[in-house]
Design a protein around this motif. Sequence first.
Motif, mmCIF file in Angstrom:
data_model
loop_
_atom_site.group_PDB
_atom_site.id
_atom_site.type_symbol
_atom_site.label_atom_id
_atom_site.label_comp_id
_atom_site.label_asym_id
_atom_site.label_seq_id
_atom_site.Cartn_x
_atom_site.Cartn_y
_atom_site.Cartn_z
ATOM 1 N N LEU A 246 -17.141 -49.761 66.448
ATOM 2 C CA LEU A 246 -16.430 -50.740 65.867
ATOM 3 C C LEU A 246 -17.026 -51.316 64.435
ATOM 4 O O LEU A 246 -18.395 -51.362 64.409
ATOM 5 C CB LEU A 246 -16.061 -51.806 66.597
ATOM 6 C CG LEU A 246 -15.207 -51.661 67.772
ATOM 7 C CD1 LEU A 246 -15.081 -52.973 68.574
ATOM 8 C CD2 LEU A 246 -13.767 -51.442 67.179
ATOM 9 N N MET A 247 -16.357 -50.922 63.404
ATOM 10 C CA MET A 247 -17.002 -51.372 62.037
ATOM 11 C C MET A 247 -16.810 -52.766 61.758
ATOM 12 O O MET A 247 -15.725 -53.376 61.963
ATOM 13 C CB MET A 247 -16.160 -50.625 61.090
ATOM 14 C CG MET A 247 -16.804 -50.477 59.626
ATOM 15 S SD MET A 247 -15.673 -49.859 58.285
ATOM 16 C CE MET A 247 -16.025 -48.194 58.684
ATOM 17 N N VAL A 248 -17.793 -53.454 61.378
ATOM 18 C CA VAL A 248 -17.998 -54.914 61.286
ATOM 19 C C VAL A 248 -18.333 -55.503 59.899
ATOM 20 O O VAL A 248 -18.310 -56.659 59.583
ATOM 21 C CB VAL A 248 -18.341 -55.658 62.519
ATOM 22 C CG1 VAL A 248 -17.810 -55.411 64.023
ATOM 23 C CG2 VAL A 248 -20.060 -55.158 62.786
ATOM 24 N N GLN A 249 -19.158 -54.609 59.243
ATOM 25 C CA GLN A 249 -19.742 -54.865 58.115
ATOM 26 C C GLN A 249 -19.271 -53.984 57.002
ATOM 27 O O GLN A 249 -19.849 -52.962 57.088
ATOM 28 C CB GLN A 249 -21.200 -55.294 58.430
ATOM 29 C CG GLN A 249 -21.721 -56.078 57.000
ATOM 30 C CD GLN A 249 -23.345 -56.408 56.963
ATOM 31 O OE1 GLN A 249 -24.032 -55.270 57.903
ATOM 32 N NE2 GLN A 249 -23.800 -57.058 56.300
ATOM 33 N N GLY A 261 -21.867 -50.030 58.786
ATOM 34 C CA GLY A 261 -21.405 -51.216 59.168
ATOM 35 C C GLY A 261 -20.970 -51.323 60.838
ATOM 36 O O GLY A 261 -20.122 -51.872 61.255
ATOM 37 N N CYS A 262 -21.234 -50.081 61.474
ATOM 38 C CA CYS A 262 -21.016 -50.148 62.883
ATOM 39 C C CYS A 262 -21.856 -51.145 63.760
ATOM 40 O O CYS A 262 -22.929 -51.308 63.621
ATOM 41 C CB CYS A 262 -21.243 -48.638 63.591
ATOM 42 S SG CYS A 262 -20.137 -47.320 62.910
ATOM 43 N N VAL A 263 -21.105 -51.894 64.810
ATOM 44 C CA VAL A 263 -21.724 -53.144 65.261
ATOM 45 C C VAL A 263 -22.836 -52.603 66.243
ATOM 46 O O VAL A 263 -23.768 -53.363 66.151
ATOM 47 C CB VAL A 263 -20.477 -53.700 66.145
ATOM 48 C CG1 VAL A 263 -19.820 -53.065 67.182
ATOM 49 C CG2 VAL A 263 -21.141 -54.976 66.671
ATOM 50 N N THR A 331 -22.118 -62.951 63.956
ATOM 51 C CA THR A 331 -20.932 -62.606 63.346
ATOM 52 C C THR A 331 -20.386 -61.419 63.518
ATOM 53 O O THR A 331 -19.355 -61.038 63.771
ATOM 54 C CB THR A 331 -21.345 -62.781 61.559
ATOM 55 O OG1 THR A 331 -21.898 -64.174 61.383
ATOM 56 C CG2 THR A 331 -20.068 -62.473 60.992
ATOM 57 N N HIS A 332 -21.280 -60.173 63.610
ATOM 58 C CA HIS A 332 -20.966 -59.021 63.765
ATOM 59 C C HIS A 332 -20.587 -58.772 65.354
ATOM 60 O O HIS A 332 -19.388 -58.055 65.513
ATOM 61 C CB HIS A 332 -22.410 -58.155 63.619
ATOM 62 C CG HIS A 332 -22.807 -58.106 62.322
ATOM 63 N ND1 HIS A 332 -22.014 -58.067 61.081
ATOM 64 C CD2 HIS A 332 -24.065 -57.899 61.826
ATOM 65 C CE1 HIS A 332 -22.697 -58.286 60.112
ATOM 66 N NE2 HIS A 332 -24.053 -58.105 60.590
ATOM 67 N N ILE A 333 -20.972 -59.271 66.321
ATOM 68 C CA ILE A 333 -20.458 -59.510 67.689
ATOM 69 C C ILE A 333 -19.274 -60.026 67.818
ATOM 70 O O ILE A 333 -18.364 -59.503 68.236
ATOM 71 C CB ILE A 333 -21.584 -60.012 68.500
ATOM 72 C CG1 ILE A 333 -22.934 -59.194 68.449
ATOM 73 C CG2 ILE A 333 -20.923 -59.991 69.977
ATOM 74 C CD1 ILE A 333 -24.171 -59.793 69.511
#
Lengths: 419, 419
Positions: A246-249, A261-263, A331-333
Motif C-alpha cells: 500500500l503506497m503511503v508516501q 512509498g510502500c508502507v 503516519t504511514h501505518i
Amino acid sequence: MRRGHNLLAVGDYNQAVVLDVIRRAPLGLSRVEIASDTGLSAQTVSNVTRRLLDTGLVREGGKLIVGPGKPRTLLQLVTTSRYAVGVHLDPTVVTYALLDLAGDVVADHRTLTPSAADPDTVIAVMAEEVRALLAREGVAPERVLGVGIAAPGPLDSAQGILLDPPLLEGWQHVPLREALARATGFPVVLEKDVTAAAVAELWVDSDEDRDNFAFFYYGTGIGIGLVVDHDVLRGASDNAGDMGHLMVQADGPVCGCGRRGCVGDLVVPYRLVQRAVTAGVLGPTASVDTPLDGPAEHIDFDETDRRFTEFAAAAGRGDAGAVAICEEAATHIARALVSVVNLLDIDHVVCGGPFWRRIAPVLRERIEALVAGDPALIPRHPVAVESSTIGEDVAAVGAGCLVLDQTLSPRPSALLIAG
Amino acid sequence: MRRGHNLLAVGDYNQAVVLDVIRRAPLGLSRVEIASDTGLSAQTVSNVTRRLLDTGLVREGGKLIVGPGKPRTLLQLVTTSRYAVGVHLDPTVVTYALLDLAGDVVADHRTLTPSAADPDTVIAVMAEEVRALLAREGVAPERVLGVGIAAPGPLDSAQGILLDPPLLEGWQHVPLREALARATGFPVVLEKDVTAAAVAELWVDSDEDRDNFAFFYYGTGIGIGLVVDHDVLRGASDNAGDMGHLMVQADGPVCGCGRRGCVGDLVVPYRLVQRAVTAGVLGPTASVDTPLDGPAEHIDFDETDRRFTEFAAAAGRGDAGAVAICEEAATHIARALVSVVNLLDIDHVVCGGPFWRRIAPVLRERIEALVAGDPALIPRHPVAVESSTIGEDVAAVGAGCLVLDQTLSPRPSALLIAG
C-alpha cells in the motif's frame, strides 16, 4: 490439514459437536442440556459422552439440581487431556506455544531464527525444540493433537509449501508442512502468520460482539489479518492479508516493487533502526548501516532485534529523534489502515506480533488519533486501535488454536474428510 | 429494511424456505422433493404450498414420474406474480429496473440526474418515474414487493440516510429511504451503490464457483464491491467498498483529502475528459475546462457524460492521445486492484457501472495484463478481470435483487423480525 491418527482418535462429527458445546460451558453441561443444545438424541448423547469419558477428554464434575428431578451430572472438558503445539516462524524469531484443550497457553518459548542456516537445519531445530518443550512440561506425545505452524506468505496451502517469503532468504519452495510432520511425528497445519494471529485473537477474545476486525501484524515484516463475520478471511489461495505494498508516501524511498512509498518498506523494524542510526539516535553498527532505500537482503535480524529494543526504549523515554521517527511511522501505518477501513468498513484494529509490544506505548495512541483525523477516512464511526492481549506469542498461539479448531469445532467438511 | 404490508404478505420463514428451493429449480419441484430438500414435514409442505398456490406465487406445472408410484405434480415459481423495482442514483444518471420474481429484468429506463435540483424534487421525479414504469409494463402496485435504491456512500443504513456523498451536491443528510417510501407508497431498501452492484452480480451469475470476487464500479465516482464466501461484505456500518483514496501515483495531482495521487481522483470519467480536453483530444468546452488538480465541485455531469462518450469513441478507434490517457488510467486502476487482491487474495474482478461499458474495450485487457505483471502482486494465481454481463443497469438490478432477496431468501433474522 493432514489428519494423522492422533486427530482421528477424537474425530467423528457428533463427538465434535458435543465437545464443542461442553468446552463453551465453563461450569460444564449435563447430558440433558447437551441434547437440548445440540439437537442430538438422548441415546446419541449418552453414547458419545461415554466415549469422551473413556478417552479422558471430559470428566464428570458437579451436579446440577433442576426442579424436583434427579440431580444432573455436569460433564466438563479435561483441559489437560490433550494439547496442541503452535510454532511461529518469523525471520527474526521462532516462537513456540503449548496450548491445552481449552486453548490456554501452558508454556511458551522463543529462539532467534538462525538466518545463516538452511531450512532443513531450521526445521530439525524446530522439531527438537518442540520435543524439549513437551518433555519439560511432561506432556506425552500421544496427548498431542498436532502442531500448527504460522509462517510468512506467500504460501501454497494445498501443498503446504512456503513459496518465496521476501525476508526468509533460502526459503524458496520449502515443503514446510511435510518436513515438520516428518521431523516431529505429528500432524501439521500450516497457516500464514497474519491469519494465524487473527485466529488467536478470535479464539481468545471474550468479546462476543467482535465479529469484524483487522489484525495489524508487526513482525520482521508487516501484514493484516482480516476477520469478517467471526471468521478469518483467507482468500482464494489462503494468502489474504498482505498490505506491504500500500503506497503511503508520495516522495518515499523506492520499494523492491519498483514504486515509491510502500508502507511495508517504510515501517518495518529494520527500517526504523536504520533511520535511527542515520539520525544519530542510535550509535552506528556494521550490520545496519545499509542505505535507507536499499533492498532488505542480508540484513542482520538478530542485531536489528537488539537495536530495535534500544530504539523503542529511546522513544519511550521521549528522545526527540526517536519520537520523530515513530511519529512518521505512525503516519504511514495510519494511512495504510485508513485504506483497509475504507475498503472493509472495519471499526476495530488489533495490533500485535513479535515487535509490537516494545513500540506500542509510543505508536498505538498516535495511530488511533491519526486514523480518526484522516480526511480520507470514509466511514463515520470511531475506529478503535488496540494492542492484542495475547502479546508476542500471538501467531504461535493462533497456530495452536488452528489444531484445536480442527479437532474440536464441528464443521460439515469434517464429515467429508472423515469419509 | 422497512417491512411494509406487501412484504409481510409473503412473509413467514417456512414459506421463504419453500419458495427458495422452488425458485432454484428451473423445471419446478414436487412436494416430495420440497420436503426432502427443506427437511420440512410433508404436512407443513402441503400447508405452505397451498398458501403459495392461493396467493399465486407458484403454480402447478408438469408431472414427474418416479418409479411405479403416482406421478408427482411439479410446483413452479410464477415469475410474473410479483415484481421488484430497483433504482440507482448516480450523480450523472438515475437508472430504473423492473425485475420479476425470478430476478429477470423486465424493463429498464435511464434519466439524467438533475444536478441543479434539490433532493426533494429529485425524489419526487424518481417516484413519478417508478409509477410510469409500472404503468407502462402493466404491473399493478399490489404486485410490487418494494423498491430498492442504490446510492453513493457514505450512508447511515440504520436510518436510511445519505450522509455526504462527495459528488452529489446538496445531498447532505437526506433521509432517502423514508422520503422515497412516502413518495412511492412502497417499502424501500437502501444500499450503497457498489454493494448493490456486487449483489446483482452474485444473484445473476450462474457460476456457482464464484464465491469470492471484487466488483470494480466505474460510475461518476469509483468503488469496489466485495463478495466473500458468496455473501457481500458490508462492514460495520454498511459502508464497505471505498477505494477512492488508495494512493497510486507518487507525483499525481492533489486530491480533496490533501494527499497526492488518489486513484479515485485520477481515473473518474470527468478527470479523463478534462485530460482529453487539455491534451487537445477533445475540443474545449465551457464546463469541463476546470484545472486538472482542482476540486470536483460544480462539474457539469451531463456535459461530462456526452464528452466521455466522445472520448471513449476516440480511444476505441485508436486515437493516440485518447489511448495514452486510457493507458495511464489502466495503470492507476490496476495498481489499486493489486492492493485489493493483496489484501483479500481475490482471483476475480468484475467491472461495471454507468461508465464502464463505453470504455471497457480499451481498458479491460490492459488492466488485466497490468495486474498480472505487477511486481507488487503477492498471490501466485491469475486474476481474471471481466466485464459484468449485466451492463450499465447493474446497481439498479442489484437494488431490485435486494428486495427479492429480503422476500425470498430464508434467513434466521427474518424469524426475529416477524416476531
